[in-house]
Design a protein around this motif. Structure first.
Motif, short mmCIF file in Angstrom:
data_model
loop_
_atom_site.label_atom_id
_atom_site.label_comp_id
_atom_site.label_asym_id
_atom_site.label_seq_id
_atom_site.Cartn_x
_atom_site.Cartn_y
_atom_site.Cartn_z
N TRP A 21 -9.81 5.46 1.90
CA TRP A 21 -9.43 6.71 1.22
C TRP A 21 -8.39 6.43 0.12
O TRP A 21 -8.51 6.93 -1.00
CB TRP A 21 -8.86 7.69 2.24
N VAL A 22 -7.38 5.63 0.48
CA VAL A 22 -6.31 5.31 -0.47
C VAL A 22 -6.87 4.57 -1.68
O VAL A 22 -6.50 4.85 -2.83
CB VAL A 22 -5.21 4.48 0.23
N THR A 26 -4.54 6.90 -4.26
CA THR A 26 -3.36 7.60 -3.77
C THR A 26 -2.09 6.87 -4.22
O THR A 26 -2.03 5.64 -4.20
CB THR A 26 -3.38 7.67 -2.23
N SER A 27 -1.08 7.61 -4.58
CA SER A 27 0.17 7.04 -5.05
C SER A 27 0.84 6.22 -3.94
O SER A 27 0.82 6.59 -2.78
CB SER A 27 1.11 8.17 -5.48
N TYR A 82 4.03 6.18 0.25
CA TYR A 82 3.27 7.38 0.58
C TYR A 82 1.89 7.05 1.12
O TYR A 82 1.42 7.66 2.08
CB TYR A 82 3.15 8.29 -0.64
N SER A 83 1.22 6.06 0.54
CA SER A 83 -0.13 5.73 0.98
C SER A 83 -0.12 5.16 2.40
O SER A 83 -1.01 5.46 3.19
CB SER A 83 -0.79 4.76 0.01
N LEU A 102 0.36 8.01 4.78
CA LEU A 102 -0.87 8.77 4.88
C LEU A 102 -1.83 8.10 5.87
O LEU A 102 -2.40 8.76 6.73
CB LEU A 102 -1.53 8.90 3.51
#
Length: 91
Positions: free
Chosen positions: A29-30, A35-36, A41-42, A45
């Motif tokens: 997904w990342v 994704t940042s 953050y990733s 997540l």
């Protein structure tokens, strides 16, 4: 008792397998949605969203799968047959 132990085994194995699949899905997904990575953050997540969801689904699925397999298992006899009864059943 056999069924309960197999359900627990399925729960644990499903938990571990589901967590691994969740991590893989989170990493995909990342990478796919870029994704940042600002302040991790990733990683948060993946490990706080995807891994617990995968572990939960895997644990439930593993427990159900092993429970159904244990309940339907007819190969292992619950009662012991005498030698005479066993010989007659093979004929």
């Amino acid at each position: 008792m056999k069924i309960a132990l197999l359900i627990l085994l399925g729960l644990v194995l499903g938990l571990l397998g589901g967590a691994a699949v969740g991590i893989g899905a989170g990493v995909a997904w990342v990478e796919l949605f870029k994704t940042s990575n600002f302040e991790g953050y990733s990683a948060m997540l993946v490990f706080f969203t995807f891994m617990p969801i995968g572990a939960l689904l895997g644990a439930v699925g593993g427990a159900l799968l092993f429970g159904i397999m244990a309940a339907r298992n007819t190969d292992i006899a619950v009662e012991r047959l005498s030698l005479q009864e066993r010989d007659q059943s093979y004929r």
